[in-house]
Design an enzyme around this catalytic site. Structure first.
Site: not given
Ligand code: R5P
Length: 315
Positions: A34, A36, A113-114, A146, A184, A207
């Site tokens: 299943d 798990e 990222r969250q 991150h 970025d 960005k």
């Molecule tokens: C976001 O701030 C991260 O540092 C990466 O720049 C981002 O996750 C890259 O995602 P993607 O390859 O989808 O543009």
């Protein structure tokens, strides 16, 4: 010390063990019909885990990695506490508790990222996952998280370590770039440390992410005419960020463009897309990926040594 891993971080676990000169053991992992998960610590590993402190190397990605990591930590805690009772009455049922000494090393921390609550009622996922893991280990090591601030108030010591020194060594010897670009503002610290180590020029872009697949960079003059450039980020997912940055570099005369990151998620054909814009893609093996050329072992080792020191377990 002994290094163990389950199904999702074997490469990094072996690299850590090799860097430290320690033994590596695979834990048994399977899936029930299943879907798990099932995990078991083999008998010879049970002995090793009771003799010395242990580092479990495991990712919280994909989702099944979170469950697998929790199950492995729970089983390791039982073994070290001597809770070995089993229905088949195999071996001693209880043994003395051998005390503290379980470190979790997470090469790729899924849900990182969250890390903020943008709307009321949202889960701060990175913190929620980390708090769950912290109930089952004595210290954690996280590679190129991150935004480390989200885990600043954990109940256990956490070492935030980076593979950027190894990434810089690799770029220096394989590409020898004239210029490092951060795509970025969030990657400025990481990318500028790489430029500094290589001894080359550095700049960054600003960005805006419109949606998961649409990236816009603010126009900026970059002194890259005739130069070889490496774009450095913590992770590459769809590749959109790198492709747009590479376009900006090419339009300003860059003759060679490479992309380098710690975490190569490479979702939905990202590598094929990237290779239309860049000459090379370089990543660690924090996640299994086709561009794993940078060892994460030394970075994990730095973190493990830091936590051993904090726990008073350094040899
Ligand atoms: C976001 O701030 C991260 O540092 C990466 O720049 C981002 O996750 C890259 O995602 P993607 O390859 O989808 O543009």
């Amino acid at each position: 010390m002994v290094v163990v891993s389950g199904s999702n971080a074997t490469t990094m676990a072996k690299q850590l063990a090799e860097t430290m000169g320690w033994d590596h053991h695979d834990l048994e992992t399977r899936r029930f019909p299943d879907t798990e998960g099932y995990i078991r610590i083999p008998s010879e590993t049970i002995e090793a885990l009771r003799e010395e402190p242990v580092v479990l190397v495991s990712n919280t990605f994909p989702d099944s990695g979170i469950v697998e990591t929790l199950l492995m930590l729970d089983a390791i805690q039982d073994v070290r506490a001597g809770r070995l009772q089993n229905l088949r009455e195999i071996g001693p049922q209880t043994l003395p508790d051998v005390g503290k000494g379980v470190i979790l090393a997470v090469p790729y921390f899924g849900y990182s990222r969250q890390d903020k609550r943008f709307k009321p009622g949202e889960s701060i996922s990175a913190r929620a996952i980390a708090n769950m893991l912290a109930t089952r280990c004595d210290g954690m090591v996280v590679l190129d998280l991150h935004a480390p601030a989200v885990l600043s108030e954990m109940s256990i010591p956490v070492a935030f370590i980076s593979a950027m020194p190894e990434l810089a060594d690799h770029l220096k010897s394989s590409v020898n770039p004239d210029f490092i670009l951060s795509p970025d503002k969030g990657a400025i610290d990481r990318a500028s440390s790489v430029a500094q180590q290589i001894g080359c020029e550095f700049s960054y872009l600003e960005k805006t992410r419109i949606d998961a697949h649409t990236i816009v960079h603010k126009a900026k003059d970059l002194d890259v005419d005739g130069k070889s450039v490496a774009i450095v980020d913590d992770m590459i997912a769809t590749g959109g960020t790198i492709c747009r940055a590479a376009e900006a570099l090419r339009s300003q005369g860059a003759v060679e463009v490479h992309a380098a990151c710690s975490h190569g998620l490479f979702t939905g054909g990202a590598i094929a897309r990237l290779l239309r814009y860049v000459d090379g893609v370089h990543a660690t093996g924090s996640l299994p990926n086709a561009r794993d050329v940078i060892s994460g072992g030394p970075a994990l080792a730095r973190g493990v040594n830091e936590i051993l020191g904090e726990l008073g377990l350094s040899s």
